[in-house]
Write an enzyme that holds these catalytic residues in place. Structure first.
Site, mmCIF file in Angstrom:
data_model
loop_
_atom_site.group_PDB
_atom_site.id
_atom_site.type_symbol
_atom_site.label_atom_id
_atom_site.label_comp_id
_atom_site.label_asym_id
_atom_site.label_seq_id
_atom_site.Cartn_x
_atom_site.Cartn_y
_atom_site.Cartn_z
ATOM 1 C CB SER A 117 -0.898 -0.118 1.232
ATOM 2 O OG SER A 117 -1.587 1.300 1.521
ATOM 3 C CE1 TYR A 141 -3.829 -2.052 5.238
ATOM 4 C CE2 TYR A 141 -3.149 0.166 4.685
ATOM 5 C CZ TYR A 141 -3.494 -1.079 4.284
ATOM 6 O OH TYR A 141 -3.375 -1.537 2.998
ATOM 7 C CE LYS A 145 -1.584 -4.665 3.298
ATOM 8 N NZ LYS A 145 -1.725 -5.758 2.705
HETATM 9 C C1 WQD Z 1 -8.953 10.143 0.448
HETATM 10 C C2 WQD Z 1 -8.979 11.749 0.534
HETATM 11 C C3 WQD Z 1 -9.759 12.203 2.902
HETATM 12 C C4 WQD Z 1 -13.794 11.015 2.613
HETATM 13 C C5 WQD Z 1 -6.442 5.269 2.706
HETATM 14 C C6 WQD Z 1 -5.278 4.528 3.358
HETATM 15 C C7 WQD Z 1 -4.723 4.102 2.167
HETATM 16 C C8 WQD Z 1 -5.455 3.059 1.415
HETATM 17 C C9 WQD Z 1 -6.517 3.918 0.831
HETATM 18 C C10 WQD Z 1 -5.798 0.880 2.226
HETATM 19 C C11 WQD Z 1 -8.521 12.088 2.026
HETATM 20 C C12 WQD Z 1 -10.797 12.711 1.987
HETATM 21 C C13 WQD Z 1 -12.397 11.390 2.574
HETATM 22 C C14 WQD Z 1 -14.783 12.099 2.823
HETATM 23 C C15 WQD Z 1 -12.994 13.581 2.512
HETATM 24 N N1 WQD Z 1 -5.819 1.952 2.033
HETATM 25 N N2 WQD Z 1 -12.238 12.478 2.088
HETATM 26 N N3 WQD Z 1 -14.177 13.311 2.436
HETATM 27 O O1 WQD Z 1 -6.899 8.149 3.424
HETATM 28 O O2 WQD Z 1 -6.011 8.704 0.952
HETATM 29 O O3 WQD Z 1 -5.963 6.648 2.036
HETATM 30 O O4 WQD Z 1 -7.201 4.546 1.935
HETATM 31 O O5 WQD Z 1 -4.918 0.319 1.590
HETATM 32 O O6 WQD Z 1 -3.491 3.218 2.869
HETATM 33 O O7 WQD Z 1 -4.523 5.299 4.046
HETATM 34 O O8 WQD Z 1 -8.014 7.336 1.119
HETATM 35 O O9 WQD Z 1 -10.255 7.381 0.351
HETATM 36 O O10 WQD Z 1 -10.040 7.744 2.970
HETATM 37 O O11 WQD Z 1 -9.428 9.569 1.600
HETATM 38 O O12 WQD Z 1 -12.546 14.926 2.358
HETATM 39 O O13 WQD Z 1 -15.849 11.852 3.115
HETATM 40 O O14 WQD Z 1 -10.527 12.081 0.995
HETATM 41 O O15 WQD Z 1 -9.458 13.211 4.117
HETATM 42 O O16 WQD Z 1 -7.825 13.186 2.118
HETATM 43 P P1 WQD Z 1 -6.619 7.810 1.796
HETATM 44 P P2 WQD Z 1 -9.646 7.962 1.397
#
Ligand code: WQD
Length: 326
Positions: A117, A141, A145
């Site tokens: 990841s 997490y 990984k």
């Molecule tokens: C993306 C962006 C949020 C929801 C995570 C893990 C990563 C991988 C993928 C597993 C961020 C913003 C989100 C909302 C928002 N996981 N957001 N409003 O955090 O980049 O990655 O998931 O393998 O390891 O860290 O993904 O989709 O949660 O968020 O503003 O309602 O969207 O703050 O900036 P993230 P995400």
């Protein structure tokens, strides 16, 4: 050659199984069905229900299906949950991997593809994250990984196993509605959920040092990600000494605000977002350099954000028909 796909009944795993079988590879799914769904496994592909922590069950599955390659996706993947339950994450993601590797080596498996990841990078302070960017994971997490990558690489070297660790960036979309992500833990389904509930989608912080103040990520279509696995699996098979660590992204940053605008356009909801507080631990920008896999294996993503959101929305409506009835 038969490939054991652990986690093959999950969202990403089922796409990998589909891409592998479409490419003519023989596959067997190994899944404990804790979050996986048996119906996602295509007809004709055997499904073995078992835990990766169960040495006997893993060993039997490898022998019964004469497995020579493993694609390992079975894992826990919620960052927040990993902070609350680190032992659970180390058990499933590190101990589970260790058990699987031990059984794979004993069964003389020749290739091992590991699902890693972008979380291994933590908060990278660079425009484009290359595979040489230092890994400083910020959550248990991400730690599991990174430790998994070490375990895979060391075992590959010691036992003569070709290995690859694939660092997925932000995965979205679906190859078919029935394969869509049923969980609501990432941006795209979280936007869909708010729209379906009649609420504004949320932006977690708009004061980041980015062009529009919202976080920037590298979104990749799950069908592209799945096809990357086929390319990597074949590269390992044709070169038994191979050891790969690869980003799987598109090299294009898209902000949260842009994603919400695109979802509004695709779904026709046209509901402006509400700005909420920053989510602790979110990096401002995480965008892959997608050069290494292109140079080494000639692979590039083909699908864009429009494809991701359009296909994800079809999957959402499949699961939540009321979302289409506005
Ligand atoms: C993306 C962006 C949020 C929801 C995570 C893990 C990563 C991988 C993928 C597993 C961020 C913003 C989100 C909302 C928002 N996981 N957001 N409003 O955090 O980049 O990655 O998931 O393998 O390891 O860290 O993904 O989709 O949660 O968020 O503003 O309602 O969207 O703050 O900036 P993230 P995400």
């Amino acid at each position: 050659m038969t490939w054991l796909i652990t986690g093959g009944a999950g969202y990403i795993g089922a796409h990998v199984v589909r891409a592998m079988t479409e490419a003519g590879e023989r596959t067997v799914v190994y899944d404990d069905l804790s979050t996986g769904v048996a119906e996602r496994v295509p007809g004709g592909v055997p499904l073995v229900r078992g835990s990766i922590l169960d040495t006997g069950a893993v060993t039997r599955a490898l022998a019964a299906h004469e497995v020579t390659g493993v694609v390992h996706l079975a894992a826990k993947k919620q960052v927040g949950e990993s902070v609350e339950h680190p032992l659970r994450y180390y058990r499933e993601n590190v101990e589970g991997l260790r058990v699987l590797l031990e059984a794979a080596v004993a069964a003389e498996v020749s290739s091992f593809v590991f699902s890693s990841s972008a979380a291994v990078y933590g908060m990278p302070d660079v425009e484009l994250v290359t595979e040489e960017t230092p890994c400083v994971p910020l959550s248990p997490y991400g730690e599991t990984k990174l430790a998994g990558e070490w375990l895979v690489r060391a075992t590959g070297r010691a036992a003569g196993l070709a290995t690859a660790s694939l660092r997925y960036f932000n995965v979205a979309g679906a190859a078919a509605p029935a394969l869509a992500d049923a969980s609501v833990s990432n941006l795209v389904p979280m936007i869909f959920e708010k729209l379906t509930e009649g609420l504004p989608p949320r932006i977690f912080g708009d004061d980041y040092p980015t062009p529009d103040g919202t976080c920037v990520r590298d979104y990749i279509h799950v069908a592209d990600l799945a096809e990357a696995h086929v390319t990597v699996a074949r590269a390992l098979r044709s070169d038994p000494g191979r050891e790969l660590t690869l980003n799987i992204g598109r090299g294009e940053g898209v902000s949260v605000r842009e994603m919400i605008d695109r979802v509004n356009a695709v779904t026709g909801y046209d509901r402006p977002p509400a700005v909420a507080a920053r989510r602790p631990g979110d990096p401002a920008r995480v965008v892959a350099s997608a050069d290494r896999i292109a140079t080494e294996l000639g692979w590039r993503a083909k699908r864009d954000v429009q494809d991701m959101i359009g296909s994800a929305w079809e999957g959402w409506i499949h699961l939540h028909p009321e979302a289409a009835r506005r």
